[in-house]
Scaffold this motif. Sequence first.
Motif, PDB file in Angstrom:
ATOM      1  N   ILE A 157     -76.599 -78.136-116.585  1.00  0.00           N
ATOM      2  CA  ILE A 157     -78.233 -76.951-116.918  1.00  0.00           C
ATOM      3  C   ILE A 157     -78.767 -78.231-116.360  1.00  0.00           C
ATOM      4  O   ILE A 157     -79.067 -79.705-115.984  1.00  0.00           O
ATOM      5  N   SER A 158     -80.417 -77.772-115.955  1.00  0.00           N
ATOM      6  CA  SER A 158     -81.497 -79.173-115.851  1.00  0.00           C
ATOM      7  C   SER A 158     -82.673 -77.745-115.955  1.00  0.00           C
ATOM      8  O   SER A 158     -82.221 -76.490-115.564  1.00  0.00           O
ATOM      9  N   ARG A 159     -83.994 -78.332-115.988  1.00  0.00           N
ATOM     10  CA  ARG A 159     -84.690 -77.458-115.882  1.00  0.00           C
ATOM     11  C   ARG A 159     -86.667 -78.230-115.412  1.00  0.00           C
ATOM     12  O   ARG A 159     -86.307 -79.317-115.034  1.00  0.00           O
ATOM     13  N   ASP A 160     -87.225 -77.765-114.714  1.00  0.00           N
ATOM     14  CA  ASP A 160     -88.320 -78.537-114.353  1.00  0.00           C
ATOM     15  C   ASP A 160     -89.202 -77.542-114.267  1.00  0.00           C
ATOM     16  O   ASP A 160     -89.788 -76.165-114.138  1.00  0.00           O
ATOM     17  N   ASN A 161     -90.162 -78.213-115.105  1.00  0.00           N
ATOM     18  CA  ASN A 161     -91.067 -77.525-116.155  1.00  0.00           C
ATOM     19  C   ASN A 161     -92.100 -77.201-115.225  1.00  0.00           C
ATOM     20  O   ASN A 161     -93.187 -76.510-115.462  1.00  0.00           O
ATOM     21  N   ALA A 162     -92.557 -77.987-114.042  1.00  0.00           N
ATOM     22  CA  ALA A 162     -94.198 -77.315-113.379  1.00  0.00           C
ATOM     23  C   ALA A 162     -93.731 -76.206-112.796  1.00  0.00           C
ATOM     24  O   ALA A 162     -94.442 -75.618-111.923  1.00  0.00           O
ATOM     25  N   GLY A 208     -85.025 -82.765-122.405  1.00  0.00           N
ATOM     26  CA  GLY A 208     -84.840 -82.478-121.579  1.00  0.00           C
ATOM     27  C   GLY A 208     -83.134 -82.694-121.397  1.00  0.00           C
ATOM     28  O   GLY A 208     -82.525 -82.843-120.439  1.00  0.00           O
ATOM     29  N   SER A 209     -82.926 -83.272-123.315  1.00  0.00           N
ATOM     30  CA  SER A 209     -81.498 -83.429-123.090  1.00  0.00           C
ATOM     31  C   SER A 209     -80.117 -82.281-123.935  1.00  0.00           C
ATOM     32  O   SER A 209     -81.337 -81.154-123.030  1.00  0.00           O
ATOM     33  N   THR A 210     -79.282 -82.923-122.836  1.00  0.00           N
ATOM     34  CA  THR A 210     -78.550 -81.589-122.532  1.00  0.00           C
ATOM     35  C   THR A 210     -76.980 -81.600-123.656  1.00  0.00           C
ATOM     36  O   THR A 210     -76.774 -82.189-123.616  1.00  0.00           O
ATOM     37  N   SER A 211     -76.655 -80.407-123.315  1.00  0.00           N
ATOM     38  CA  SER A 211     -75.766 -79.649-123.810  1.00  0.00           C
ATOM     39  C   SER A 211     -74.996 -79.076-123.426  1.00  0.00           C
ATOM     40  O   SER A 211     -74.815 -77.637-123.192  1.00  0.00           O
ATOM     41  N   HIS A 212     -73.325 -79.312-122.783  1.00  0.00           N
ATOM     42  CA  HIS A 212     -72.444 -78.380-122.329  1.00  0.00           C
ATOM     43  C   HIS A 212     -71.321 -77.754-123.515  1.00  0.00           C
ATOM     44  O   HIS A 212     -70.870 -78.714-123.593  1.00  0.00           O
ATOM     45  N   ALA A 213     -70.539 -76.666-123.279  1.00  0.00           N
ATOM     46  CA  ALA A 213     -69.822 -76.171-123.613  1.00  0.00           C
ATOM     47  C   ALA A 213     -68.394 -77.140-123.158  1.00  0.00           C
ATOM     48  O   ALA A 213     -68.451 -76.980-122.396  1.00  0.00           O
ATOM     49  N   ASP A 214     -67.744 -77.343-123.928  1.00  0.00           N
ATOM     50  CA  ASP A 214     -65.896 -77.987-123.533  1.00  0.00           C
ATOM     51  C   ASP A 214     -65.715 -76.969-122.213  1.00  0.00           C
ATOM     52  O   ASP A 214     -65.291 -78.608-121.391  1.00  0.00           O
ATOM     53  N   SER A 215     -65.880 -75.607-122.273  1.00  0.00           N
ATOM     54  CA  SER A 215     -64.968 -75.324-121.152  1.00  0.00           C
ATOM     55  C   SER A 215     -65.845 -75.846-119.910  1.00  0.00           C
ATOM     56  O   SER A 215     -65.180 -74.973-118.639  1.00  0.00           O
ATOM     57  N   VAL A 216     -67.074 -75.447-119.960  1.00  0.00           N
ATOM     58  CA  VAL A 216     -67.986 -75.971-118.394  1.00  0.00           C
ATOM     59  C   VAL A 216     -68.345 -77.355-118.700  1.00  0.00           C
ATOM     60  O   VAL A 216     -68.847 -77.739-117.404  1.00  0.00           O
TER      61      VAL A 216
END
Length: 121
Positions: free
Chosen positions: A69-74, A55-63
């Motif tokens: 960003i997120s996720r739902d594993n279920a 669940g760790s995230t990283s985003h481009a500087d431009s955004v």
Amino acid sequence: QVQLVESGGGLVQAGGSLRLSCAASGGTFSSYAMGWFRQAPGKEREFVAVIGRTGSTSHADSVKGQFIISRDNAKNTVYLQMNSLKPEDTAVYYCAADRYASRWQYEYDYWGQGTQVTVSS
């Protein structure tokens, strides 16, 4: 073999929001890092965001601060919430899957077909 299908793209006015979804099948979703990339007309495909298996995230500087960003594993789904959209965000948006989180597109083994996002001024 992992199959990815994006949805949620469309035409939106500047300042509006969209949420993209990417549904995965054919693999164990939770064992993959998921990335979003985009390609604008006449430009190379570029990194947008990635979410790791934990669940760790990283985003481009431009955004950063604009997209999340997120996720739902279920639900075997990754999302990209896009706010305060600008005309320069116009692009085809792709999701991708790989065992390890990366900002480098060539690391990714599986890709969706893309969804068009058009932001009008």
